[in-house]
Design an enzyme around this catalytic site. Sequence first.
Site, PDB file in Angstrom:
ATOM      1  N   THR A  28       0.793  -1.198   0.154  1.00 32.89           N
ATOM      2  CA  THR A  28      -0.008   0.056  -0.063  1.00 32.89           C
ATOM      3  C   THR A  28       1.006   1.416   0.025  1.00 32.89           C
ATOM      4  OG1 THR A  28      -1.786  -1.018   1.126  1.00 32.89           O
ATOM      5  CG2 THR A  28      -1.635   1.316   1.312  1.00 32.89           C
TER       6      THR A  28
ATOM      7  N   GLY B   2      -4.560  -4.535   7.495  1.00 30.10           N
ATOM      8  CA  GLY B   2      -5.933  -3.873   7.695  1.00 30.10           C
ATOM      9  C   GLY B   2      -6.860  -4.322   8.698  1.00 30.10           C
TER      10      GLY B   2
HETATM   11  N1  ASP Z   1      -3.530  -1.871   5.018  1.00 30.06           N
HETATM   12  C1  ASP Z   1      -3.548  -2.499   3.615  1.00 30.06           C
HETATM   13  C2  ASP Z   1      -4.989  -3.253   3.832  1.00 30.06           C
HETATM   14  O1  ASP Z   1      -5.498  -3.966   4.568  1.00 30.06           O
HETATM   15  C3  ASP Z   1      -2.539  -3.380   3.069  1.00 30.06           C
HETATM   16  C4  ASP Z   1      -1.156  -2.735   3.172  1.00 30.06           C
HETATM   17  O2  ASP Z   1      -1.127  -1.565   4.016  1.00 30.06           O
HETATM   18  O3  ASP Z   1      -0.416  -3.219   2.806  1.00 30.06           O
HETATM   19  O4  ASP Z   1      -5.710  -3.269   2.707  1.00 30.06           O
END
Ligand code: ASP
Length: 290
Positions: A160, A214
């Site tokens: 992300t 997440g």
């Molecule tokens: N936080 C993101 C999600 O759960 C994934 C990530 O940060 O890599 O969608």
Amino acid sequence: MIGIIVHAGAGNWNVENGHLEEAVRACEAAVAAGQAILLNGGSALDAVEAAVHVLEDCPVLDAGRGSYPNTDGAVEMDALIMDGRSLKLGAIAAIQRVRHPISLARRVMTDSGHHFLVGAGADAFADSIGFPRCDVSELLVGEDLVKYRQKEAQAALGDTVGAVALDAAGDLAAATSTGGTANKRPGRVGDSPLVGCGAYADNWTAAVSATGYGEALMRVVISKRVCDFVGTGLSAGSACEAAIRVLEERTEGDGGLIAIDARGQIGFAFNTQAMPHAYAVGDGPIVSGR
Ligand code: ASP
């Protein structure tokens, strides 16, 4: 004093295949884009949007081009942008066929009359404003790379991206964009587009973007928590560290945070093996790390 910091995802990065280095270079390019806007008197919102564009274009990152497909093979992306001056925000979830989800999130903030649109409704809004659509093939970066990265994404973390900035007018902004976790169910939405979880910005305290698992990050409303810690007098760095401690102690989750406070102080913290990031303050040099 202007400033900007960006991240390209907290996770278990493979240090041997060059992707981590590519991610650090993309972070540097993203900061350069945002810093140029801020030094020209541009807004923090413009700077974080431009920085996230660079990261959404980078094929080794899980946002825009390079997003992980879900178990149906579809690419469903989530994004959130927030204006620290007005506390207005724009978010989208499970959007398909868009190269730059962060820009659609910004249009949700400015043009939809709402703050958060999902799925088919987000699609319809995008089409109603003539937002550029793309083919899913433009978002996927080749089966080999996707499969490789799915294997790499142990503990279900992605890559992300996010950016937070302070502009010359003293306004803060935050932005986060993601393709979500690898092998996610269709319809799964993580922390990234949830206000206070994937990002938060408040001129009274700080601007924050989060990354990591997440399902854990959302349970502690982690980005707002960083702002609250700054409000009690902690530095941006100490506030990020304190929030990661809460994440660990309350959820045993993994993640990372970037922040900039209302005075332009930068902070970051993560409890994963790496979190590519870069930042710049004023017209100073771009500092990067992992
Ligand atoms: N936080 C993101 C999600 O759960 C994934 C990530 O940060 O890599 O969608």
